[in-house]
Design a protein around this motif. Structure first.
Motif, PDB file in Angstrom:
ATOM      1  N   PHE A  65      20.200   0.848  -7.148  1.00 54.05           N
ATOM      2  CA  PHE A  65      18.959   1.605  -7.069  1.00 54.05           C
ATOM      3  C   PHE A  65      18.909   2.495  -8.304  1.00 54.05           C
ATOM      4  CE2 PHE A  65      16.660   5.486  -5.906  1.00 54.05           C
ATOM      5  CZ  PHE A  65      15.440   4.941  -5.525  1.00 54.05           C
ATOM      6  N   THR A  66      17.800   2.477  -9.021  1.00 53.09           N
ATOM      7  CA  THR A  66      17.680   3.280 -10.236  1.00 53.09           C
ATOM      8  C   THR A  66      16.670   4.391 -10.008  1.00 53.09           C
ATOM      9  OG1 THR A  66      15.973   1.816 -11.146  1.00 53.09           O
ATOM     10  CG2 THR A  66      18.260   1.311 -11.693  1.00 53.09           C
ATOM     11  N   VAL A  67      16.956   5.582 -10.530  1.00 45.20           N
ATOM     12  CA  VAL A  67      16.091   6.723 -10.236  1.00 45.20           C
ATOM     13  C   VAL A  67      14.800   6.691 -11.031  1.00 45.20           C
ATOM     14  CG1 VAL A  67      18.059   8.134  -9.574  1.00 45.20           C
ATOM     15  CG2 VAL A  67      17.200   8.266 -11.911  1.00 45.20           C
ATOM     16  N   GLY A  68      14.760   5.911 -12.123  1.00 47.31           N
ATOM     17  CA  GLY A  68      13.496   5.672 -12.805  1.00 47.31           C
ATOM     18  C   GLY A  68      13.014   6.796 -13.697  1.00 47.31           C
ATOM     19  N   GLY A  69      13.892   7.690 -14.083  1.00 48.04           N
ATOM     20  CA  GLY A  69      13.504   8.770 -14.980  1.00 48.04           C
ATOM     21  C   GLY A  69      14.692   9.666 -15.259  1.00 48.04           C
ATOM     22  N   ASP A  70      14.533  10.554 -16.212  1.00 46.01           N
ATOM     23  CA  ASP A  70      15.627  11.439 -16.604  1.00 46.01           C
ATOM     24  C   ASP A  70      15.614  12.689 -15.728  1.00 46.01           C
ATOM     25  OD1 ASP A  70      17.527  13.022 -17.808  1.00 46.01           O
ATOM     26  OD2 ASP A  70      16.913  12.499 -19.832  1.00 46.01           O
ATOM     27  N   PRO A  71      16.695  12.952 -14.993  1.00 45.85           N
ATOM     28  CA  PRO A  71      16.723  14.139 -14.132  1.00 45.85           C
ATOM     29  C   PRO A  71      16.561  15.448 -14.894  1.00 45.85           C
ATOM     30  CG  PRO A  71      18.517  12.643 -13.574  1.00 45.85           C
ATOM     31  CD  PRO A  71      17.902  12.129 -14.840  1.00 45.85           C
ATOM     32  N   ALA A  72      16.800  15.430 -16.218  1.00 43.87           N
ATOM     33  CA  ALA A  72      16.649  16.651 -17.005  1.00 43.87           C
ATOM     34  C   ALA A  72      15.190  16.935 -17.365  1.00 43.87           C
ATOM     35  CB  ALA A  72      17.482  16.561 -18.286  1.00 43.87           C
ATOM     36  N   GLY A 103       0.796  -1.213   0.000  1.00 43.06           N
ATOM     37  CA  GLY A 103       0.000   0.000   0.000  1.00 43.06           C
ATOM     38  C   GLY A 103       0.827   1.259   0.000  1.00 43.06           C
ATOM     39  N   LEU A 104       2.098   1.147   0.340  1.00 38.17           N
ATOM     40  CA  LEU A 104       2.968   2.313   0.324  1.00 38.17           C
ATOM     41  C   LEU A 104       3.578   2.546  -1.044  1.00 38.17           C
ATOM     42  CD1 LEU A 104       4.908   1.883   3.676  1.00 38.17           C
ATOM     43  CD2 LEU A 104       3.069   3.475   3.177  1.00 38.17           C
ATOM     44  N   GLY A 105       3.352   1.645  -1.984  1.00 37.47           N
ATOM     45  CA  GLY A 105       3.970   1.777  -3.290  1.00 37.47           C
ATOM     46  C   GLY A 105       5.458   1.531  -3.259  1.00 37.47           C
ATOM     47  N   LEU A 106       5.932   0.756  -2.309  1.00 32.17           N
ATOM     48  CA  LEU A 106       7.363   0.558  -2.115  1.00 32.17           C
ATOM     49  C   LEU A 106       7.877  -0.525  -3.049  1.00 32.17           C
ATOM     50  CD1 LEU A 106       9.789   1.399  -0.418  1.00 32.17           C
ATOM     51  CD2 LEU A 106       9.217  -0.400   1.198  1.00 32.17           C
ATOM     52  N   THR A 107       8.249  -0.113  -4.256  1.00 33.88           N
ATOM     53  CA  THR A 107       8.819  -1.077  -5.180  1.00 33.88           C
ATOM     54  C   THR A 107      10.322  -0.912  -5.308  1.00 33.88           C
ATOM     55  OG1 THR A 107       8.396   0.377  -7.061  1.00 33.88           O
ATOM     56  CG2 THR A 107       6.697  -1.240  -6.505  1.00 33.88           C
ATOM     57  N   LEU A 108      10.834   0.320  -5.174  1.00 36.88           N
ATOM     58  CA  LEU A 108      12.276   0.586  -5.209  1.00 36.88           C
ATOM     59  C   LEU A 108      12.987  -0.231  -6.267  1.00 36.88           C
ATOM     60  CD1 LEU A 108      13.119   0.895  -1.438  1.00 36.88           C
ATOM     61  CD2 LEU A 108      12.810   2.713  -3.085  1.00 36.88           C
ATOM     62  N   PRO A 109      12.903   0.194  -7.521  1.00 42.53           N
ATOM     63  CA  PRO A 109      13.492  -0.573  -8.617  1.00 42.53           C
ATOM     64  C   PRO A 109      14.921  -0.978  -8.335  1.00 42.53           C
ATOM     65  CG  PRO A 109      12.306   1.317  -9.455  1.00 42.53           C
ATOM     66  CD  PRO A 109      12.326   1.451  -7.959  1.00 42.53           C
ATOM     67  N   GLY A 110      15.235  -2.162  -8.746  1.00 39.28           N
ATOM     68  CA  GLY A 110      16.585  -2.700  -8.509  1.00 39.28           C
ATOM     69  C   GLY A 110      16.626  -3.490  -7.230  1.00 39.28           C
ATOM     70  N   PHE A 111      16.258  -2.865  -6.098  1.00 48.22           N
ATOM     71  CA  PHE A 111      16.301  -3.570  -4.825  1.00 48.22           C
ATOM     72  C   PHE A 111      15.265  -4.686  -4.783  1.00 48.22           C
ATOM     73  CE2 PHE A 111      18.095   0.241  -2.305  1.00 48.22           C
ATOM     74  CZ  PHE A 111      19.358  -0.092  -2.737  1.00 48.22           C
ATOM     75  N   LEU A 112      14.090  -4.471  -5.347  1.00 47.07           N
ATOM     76  CA  LEU A 112      13.059  -5.499  -5.299  1.00 47.07           C
ATOM     77  C   LEU A 112      13.308  -6.597  -6.322  1.00 47.07           C
ATOM     78  CD1 LEU A 112       9.690  -3.723  -4.555  1.00 47.07           C
ATOM     79  CD2 LEU A 112      11.056  -5.169  -3.094  1.00 47.07           C
ATOM     80  N   GLY A 113      14.471  -6.545  -6.976  1.00 45.29           N
ATOM     81  CA  GLY A 113      14.836  -7.618  -7.891  1.00 45.29           C
ATOM     82  C   GLY A 113      15.540  -8.747  -7.201  1.00 45.29           C
ATOM     83  N   MET A 114      15.400  -8.892  -5.889  1.00 49.95           N
ATOM     84  CA  MET A 114      16.048 -10.000  -5.186  1.00 49.95           C
ATOM     85  C   MET A 114      15.514 -11.317  -5.735  1.00 49.95           C
ATOM     86  SD  MET A 114      16.155  -8.633  -1.260  1.00 49.95           S
ATOM     87  CE  MET A 114      17.299  -9.912  -0.812  1.00 49.95           C
TER      88      MET A 114
END
Length: 440
Positions: free
Chosen positions: A187-194, A25-36
């Motif tokens: 950990f991947t930021v999931g988007g372009d910072p620009a 419910g918190l939306g805690l997917t944290l790309p990369g880390f949840l790839g365990m």
């Protein structure tokens, strides 16, 4: 000093699924880390790793193969078909010239090291990329971990930040964990910072969940975890629990979240780096290592210029020149350059001779890698290529030498053995030695 602990992922348990459900419910997917992964991983052998002069690494990867002749090793005295159409300029290091598209970098090369005799002989993109992310030649028998994952394996997190971050995302399969546990994934930021309105996904609490509710859910999760820890003994529980501890620590710490927020920078700094991909990614990398991340990998541009190389360099070079020179100067002004190792790599160089379509093809016999800070000398041009940038002339540098140097500056012993599946000991770097001539 910090000591990493060995873990084994033996497969998903009841606790794994309950945890995912409890915080979904918190939306805690944290790309990369949840790839365990559910697949079992071998135990890792750990010894104490003592910090070296570099507390963090910013690895700027230029995918496709940056031409050495148009960047850090031009050949102004070679025939026109070799030297190319863009010309060269003098740098602050006497006798050294850079490609004319990089005037800002030429003005600060006295803060850098340039390895002009880099060589590995792998002229295919995938194999060259593997070399430059792992420090190993590809093997059909084993999947090697990236340098970032090895660093995450060797050090505990600081300030609730991920040890290994990829900006904007994991750039290729070789930037992953290899034979190490997937808990050391980036950990991947999931988007372009620009991008306008850029926000790192999963770092904000979703609507309807305030800090108090977040804390209550964390306590409930801890209670569930404690129950299963008391009744089950699988090592995977410890590994999954560690992941969630770190994830909660990141989300629950405003200072950690702020490290990813470019809006905290003033307009003058944003403009100085450049309001573009190169500028935003390098500024974010600086914020992350400043806050405590150990290894930040970022990519910029496309450098596979088989056709019209002059147009390609003119299109990609100025943004790189501005952002990279600003990053090095900014770190120096903040007193962070000596403790931050900046590496600018690419999978290989380009052919000595301009081809029939005004480009250059793949060439791995010799190319250049630029470095700065992190316990290196300043203003060093190490090694050389021959008169047409065809092969090393003096002081060739192998991938293993370079990787051993990066690890050495962090305080990691390259000859240390980790355990691959089946209990097979594998050295972090197989051969190679730190390049003594460039160490401060």
């Amino acid at each position: 000093m910090s000591l990493s602990r060995a873990r084994r992922c033996a497969g998903p348990s009841r606790r794994d699924f309950l945890q995912v459900g409890a915080i979904g419910g918190l939306g805690l997917t944290l790309p990369g880390f949840l790839g365990m992964q559910a697949a079992a991983r071998a135990d890792q052998v750990h010894f104490e790793t003592v910090e070296g002069p570099a507390k963090g690494v910013i690895y700027i990867y230029l995918p496709g193969g940056l031409a050495q002749q148009e960047s850090w090793d031009p050949k102004p005295l070679a025939p026109a078909e070799y030297r190319g159409p863009l010309g060269s300029i003098k740098t602050k290091v006497p006798g050294a010239e850079f490609g004319a598209t990089f005037p800002k970098m030429a003005s600060i090369v006295d803060k850098c090291v340039v390895l002009r005799g880099f060589t590995h002989g792998e002229a295919a993109h995938e194999r060259g990329t593997h070399n430059m992310f792992t420090g190993y030649r590809p093997s059909p028998a084993l999947k090697f971990p990236s340098m970032g994952s090895v660093v995450a394996h060797e050090f505990e997190p600081k300030n609730n930040l991920p040890q290994y971050v990829c900006v904007p995302g994991q750039p290729n399969e070789f930037a992953g964990t290899g034979y190490l546990s997937s808990s050391y994934a980036p950990f991947t930021v999931g988007g372009d910072p620009a991008s306008s309105g850029f926000k790192v996904r999963d770092l904000s609490l979703p609507g309807g969940v305030d800090e108090a509710r977040f804390t209550r859910r964390r306590r409930l999760l801890d209670a569930v975890n404690d129950h299963f820890a008391a009744t089950e003994s699988a090592d995977s529980l410890d590994a999954v629990g560690t992941f969630y501890d770190r994830a909660y620590g990141l989300i629950g710490n405003p200072k950690a979240r702020e490290a990813f927020d470019l809006d905290k920078e003033d307009d003058k700094t944003r403009d100085r780096y450049g309001r573009n991909q190169a500028g935003a990614r390098m500024l974010l990398a600086r914020r992350l290592v400043e806050a405590g991340s150990r290894f930040v990998t970022l990519t910029y541009g496309g450098w596979d210029m088989h056709d019209k190389i002059a147009d390609g360099i003119k299109r990609n070079g100025p943004e790189l020149d501005q952002a990279l020179s600003t990053l090095i100067n900014d770190l120096d002004e903040r007193g962070l350059l000596d403790s931050t190792l900046v590496c600018v790599g690419t999978e290989f160089g380009r052919t000595p001779k301009i081809n029939a379509t005004a480009g250059r093809d793949h060439w791995a016999k010799v190319f250049s890698v630029l470095m700065a800070g992190g316990g290196l000398k300043r203003g060093v041009i190490h090694g050389s290529s021959d008169a047409t940038a065809s092969e090393p002339d003096t002081d060739p540098v192998t991938v293993m030498d370079w990787a051993a140097t990066v690890y050495d500056r962090l305080g990691i012993k390259a000859e240390k053995e980790l355990m691959a599946p089946g209990g097979r000991p594998i050295e972090i770097v197989d051969g190679g030695s730190p390049i003594q001539a460039i160490l401060a």
